[in-house]
Scaffold this active site. Structure first.
Site, mmCIF file in Angstrom:
data_model
loop_
_atom_site.group_PDB
_atom_site.id
_atom_site.type_symbol
_atom_site.label_atom_id
_atom_site.label_comp_id
_atom_site.label_asym_id
_atom_site.label_seq_id
_atom_site.Cartn_x
_atom_site.Cartn_y
_atom_site.Cartn_z
ATOM 1 N N PRO A 1 0.816 -1.218 0.000
ATOM 2 C CG PRO A 1 -0.919 -1.614 1.511
ATOM 3 C CD PRO A 1 0.369 -2.195 1.003
ATOM 4 N N GLY B 1 4.616 1.771 -3.964
ATOM 5 C CA GLY B 1 4.222 1.556 -5.368
ATOM 6 C C GLY B 1 5.384 2.011 -6.234
ATOM 7 C CG PHE C 1 -2.201 -3.311 -6.840
ATOM 8 C CD1 PHE C 1 -3.536 -3.485 -6.498
ATOM 9 C CD2 PHE C 1 -1.677 -2.025 -6.767
ATOM 10 C CE1 PHE C 1 -4.323 -2.409 -6.094
ATOM 11 C CE2 PHE C 1 -2.447 -0.943 -6.378
ATOM 12 C CZ PHE C 1 -3.773 -1.138 -6.034
ATOM 13 N N GLY D 1 14.080 -6.562 -16.890
ATOM 14 C CA GLY D 1 13.675 -7.618 -17.823
ATOM 15 C C GLY D 1 12.168 -7.638 -18.009
ATOM 16 N NE ARG E 1 10.245 -0.975 -15.067
ATOM 17 C CZ ARG E 1 10.950 -0.363 -14.138
ATOM 18 N NH1 ARG E 1 12.180 0.050 -14.390
ATOM 19 N NH2 ARG E 1 10.434 -0.136 -12.941
ATOM 20 N NE ARG F 1 -21.039 2.227 -39.511
ATOM 21 C CZ ARG F 1 -22.338 2.206 -39.308
ATOM 22 N NH1 ARG F 1 -23.052 1.141 -39.628
ATOM 23 N NH2 ARG F 1 -22.936 3.235 -38.758
ATOM 24 C CG HIS G 1 -14.820 -0.595 -33.979
ATOM 25 N ND1 HIS G 1 -13.448 -0.558 -34.153
ATOM 26 C CD2 HIS G 1 -15.179 -1.879 -34.237
ATOM 27 C CE1 HIS G 1 -13.007 -1.761 -34.487
ATOM 28 N NE2 HIS G 1 -14.039 -2.583 -34.562
ATOM 29 C CD GLU H 1 6.642 -5.996 -14.914
ATOM 30 O OE1 GLU H 1 7.756 -5.793 -15.416
ATOM 31 O OE2 GLU H 1 6.172 -7.133 -14.684
ATOM 32 C CB THR I 1 3.850 5.193 -13.599
ATOM 33 O OG1 THR I 1 4.973 5.930 -13.090
ATOM 34 C CG2 THR I 1 3.026 4.641 -12.432
HETATM 35 N N1 CAA Z 1 19.739 -2.472 -11.863
HETATM 36 C C1 CAA Z 1 20.587 -2.638 -10.815
HETATM 37 N N2 CAA Z 1 20.656 -1.732 -9.806
HETATM 38 C C2 CAA Z 1 19.849 -0.658 -9.875
HETATM 39 C C3 CAA Z 1 18.942 -0.442 -10.918
HETATM 40 C C4 CAA Z 1 18.928 -1.405 -11.959
HETATM 41 N N3 CAA Z 1 18.103 -1.262 -13.005
HETATM 42 N N4 CAA Z 1 18.282 0.710 -10.722
HETATM 43 C C5 CAA Z 1 18.736 1.212 -9.552
HETATM 44 N N5 CAA Z 1 19.679 0.391 -9.051
HETATM 45 C C6 CAA Z 1 20.477 0.581 -7.829
HETATM 46 C C7 CAA Z 1 21.261 1.886 -7.934
HETATM 47 O O1 CAA Z 1 22.502 1.670 -8.585
HETATM 48 C C8 CAA Z 1 21.448 2.261 -6.484
HETATM 49 O O2 CAA Z 1 22.486 1.481 -5.940
HETATM 50 P P1 CAA Z 1 23.689 2.151 -5.062
HETATM 51 O O3 CAA Z 1 22.981 2.748 -3.895
HETATM 52 O O4 CAA Z 1 24.576 1.006 -4.744
HETATM 53 O O5 CAA Z 1 24.289 3.183 -5.962
HETATM 54 C C9 CAA Z 1 20.149 1.792 -5.861
HETATM 55 O O6 CAA Z 1 19.611 0.779 -6.706
HETATM 56 C C10 CAA Z 1 19.147 2.898 -5.690
HETATM 57 O O7 CAA Z 1 18.877 3.488 -6.939
HETATM 58 P P2 CAA Z 1 17.961 4.786 -7.059
HETATM 59 O O8 CAA Z 1 18.534 5.867 -6.176
HETATM 60 O O9 CAA Z 1 17.782 5.092 -8.499
HETATM 61 O O10 CAA Z 1 16.591 4.275 -6.377
HETATM 62 P P3 CAA Z 1 15.229 5.020 -6.092
HETATM 63 O O11 CAA Z 1 14.764 4.689 -4.745
HETATM 64 O O12 CAA Z 1 15.319 6.458 -6.506
HETATM 65 O O13 CAA Z 1 14.188 4.230 -7.067
HETATM 66 C C11 CAA Z 1 13.029 3.774 -9.084
HETATM 67 C C12 CAA Z 1 14.369 4.027 -8.380
HETATM 68 C C13 CAA Z 1 13.428 3.627 -10.554
HETATM 69 C C14 CAA Z 1 12.037 4.897 -8.952
HETATM 70 C C15 CAA Z 1 12.425 2.445 -8.563
HETATM 71 O O14 CAA Z 1 11.927 2.608 -7.244
HETATM 72 C C16 CAA Z 1 11.326 1.905 -9.447
HETATM 73 O O15 CAA Z 1 11.617 1.249 -10.461
HETATM 74 N N6 CAA Z 1 10.040 2.141 -9.095
HETATM 75 C C17 CAA Z 1 8.915 1.540 -9.805
HETATM 76 C C18 CAA Z 1 8.509 0.255 -9.150
HETATM 77 C C19 CAA Z 1 7.885 -0.688 -10.114
HETATM 78 O O16 CAA Z 1 8.199 -0.753 -11.281
HETATM 79 N N7 CAA Z 1 6.988 -1.508 -9.595
HETATM 80 C C20 CAA Z 1 6.390 -2.537 -10.376
HETATM 81 C C21 CAA Z 1 5.710 -3.547 -9.516
HETATM 82 S S1 CAA Z 1 5.689 -5.170 -10.218
HETATM 83 C C22 CAA Z 1 4.442 -5.191 -11.339
HETATM 84 O O17 CAA Z 1 3.858 -4.198 -11.668
HETATM 85 C C23 CAA Z 1 4.184 -6.533 -11.944
HETATM 86 C C24 CAA Z 1 2.858 -6.627 -12.628
HETATM 87 O O18 CAA Z 1 1.856 -6.826 -11.998
HETATM 88 C C25 CAA Z 1 2.783 -6.563 -14.083
#
Ligand code: CAA
Length: 379
Positions: A128, A131, A156, A241, A243, A268, A338, A363, A365
């Site tokens: 909650p 996200g 979710f 992956g 995404r 149509r 349509h 995955e 926004t």
């Molecule tokens: N690969 C490896 N490491 C990564 C990375 C990546 N792609 N992206 C970030 N990191 C690492 C960074 O290197 C950093 O490491 P260090 O501290 O060692 O330098 C650490 O992670 C933190 O990185 P950020 O400061 O960029 O992290 P952040 O807190 O600002 O968040 C964000 C980044 C991109 C916003 C992330 O929180 C995010 O992707 N949010 C979206 C969440 C999401 O996609 N949820 C989907 C849910 S699952 C789903 O939807 C499935 C479904 O039902 C279809």
């Protein structure tokens, strides 16, 4: 970089198209209407090798590449986007990370059942309060007598009601922030694991989206995936992956809506001629075709980067952003072409339009993809 399919990729495309047309299309409207998870066709996806498409044969997978996998999701979503997301989540954010980051014992224990489709996988990260801010986890994992005990609620969760294996993110050390998160493989049968309420969604009605409740859920220490404290990185790599295949879902769905709109515009008649004779309709179809092809090329490029072991975080975010936008804009145009009948359930385009919206949300926004993209531009 070339995007001609190899013989094997083309064979997979043909095979999935045939499966989707013959076995998924006949049930697509019914499973949407009844909010029914299509157990029978998901089982068939296992039988024809889709549930382990990128997993090596030694673990009962098909040993295919990421381009083939993207094409498979695209072909499923062209007919039914729910089937696309069921495969995408099972494969990209549960089965594949176990393969790429799991220990030899974890792979041996979990992959054959997942890759064969005998078991379905899911990914439990969202809460909650966590996200877009995936690091804002509150689910805890405390070690006691050699086992972890997980407490918290995930929401979710795609495949939640039918999955038996979950990748779960939890806090193992709150004092360490991002470095205090750990990823676990959790089985549905573990004591303290419960599936909570099922969401009543606007679209993707045949995919199961549930809460997961963990109450002193007992997880063996050997089920940590990656290392303790590296859960956030495991989750981010997993999403890179995921995404790609969600983007493929967007392309397939847009393609399905585009084909439906093209066919309808030729049938149509208004003002004594097919509506496709009007330049206004032609321009819409042309825009749709260009948008879809641009998104498709971004998806194949991201998949190819992964296959070539190049960094794919940026291409996957670009593909996901553009494919999600294309899915929404194309399906809205398909309903418009349509006219009134497109707003009813007599034609599939209203389903495509409802299904498309979430691609801009899950995955990551659209806005999160832009943050990821900008992060790469500015680093
Ligand atoms: N690969 C490896 N490491 C990564 C990375 C990546 N792609 N992206 C970030 N990191 C690492 C960074 O290197 C950093 O490491 P260090 O501290 O060692 O330098 C650490 O992670 C933190 O990185 P950020 O400061 O960029 O992290 P952040 O807190 O600002 O968040 C964000 C980044 C991109 C916003 C992330 O929180 C995010 O992707 N949010 C979206 C969440 C999401 O996609 N949820 C989907 C849910 S699952 C789903 O939807 C499935 C479904 O039902 C279809």
């Amino acid at each position: 970089m070339s995007f001609n399919f190899t013989e094997e990729q083309q064979l997979i495309k043909n095979m999935v198209r045939e499966f989707a047309e013959n076995e998924v299309r006949p049930i697509a409207a019914e499973i949407d209407k009844n909010h029914r998870f299509p157990v029978e066709t998901v089982k068939r996806m296992g039988e024809i090798g889709l549930m382990g498409i990128t997993i090596p044969e030694e673990y009962e997978g098909s040993g295919g590449d990421t381009v083939s996998y993207a094409v498979a999701v695209e072909e499923l979503a062209r007919v039914c986007a729910s089937h696309g997301v069921i495969l995408s989540v099972h494969m990209s954010v549960c089965t594949y990370p176990i393969y790429s980051m799991g220990t030899p014992e974890q792979k041996k224990k979990y992959l054959p059942d997942l890759a064969s489709g005998r078991k379905i996988g899911a990914f439990a990260i969202t809460e909650p309060g966590a996200g877009s801010d995936a690091a804002g986890q509150t689910t805890t994992a405390v070690m006691r007598d050699g086992k972890y005990y997980l407490n918290g609620t995930k929401i979710f969760i795609t495949n939640g009601g039918y999955a038996e294996v979950f990748l779960v993110l939890a806090v193992t050390d709150a004092s360490k922030g991002l470095k205090g998160l750990t990823a676990f493989i959790v089985e549905k049968g573990f004591p303290g694991f419960k599936v909570g309420q099922t969401e009543d969604k606007m679209g993707l009605c045949a995919s199961s989206t549930t809460e997961i409740i963990l109450k002193d859920c007992e997880v063996p220490a050997e089920n940590v995936i990656g290392n303790v404290g590296e859960g956030f990185k495991v989750a981010m790599k997993t999403l890179d992956g995921g995404r790609i295949s969600i983007a493929a879902q967007g392309v397939g769905l847009a393609q399905g809506a585009f084909e439906a709109a093209t066919n309808y515009s030729k049938e149509r008649k208004q003002f004594g001629r097919p509506i496709s004779a009007n330049q206004g309709i032609q321009w819409m179809l042309a825009d749709m075709a260009v948008d879809i092809q641009a998104a498709r090329l971004l998806v194949y490029q991201a998949a190819q980067y992964k296959d070539l072991h190049l960094s794919y975080s940026l291409p996957s975010a670009m593909a996901k952003l553009r494919a999600a936008q294309t899915a929404v804009s194309t399906t809205i145009k398909a309903v418009q072409i349509h006219g009134g009948i497109g707003y009813t359930k007599s034609y599939p385009v209203e389903r495509y339009m409802r299904d498309a919206k979430v691609i801009e949300i899950y995955e990551g926004t659209n806005e999160i993809q832009k943050i990821v993209i900008a992060g790469h531009i500015l680093k």
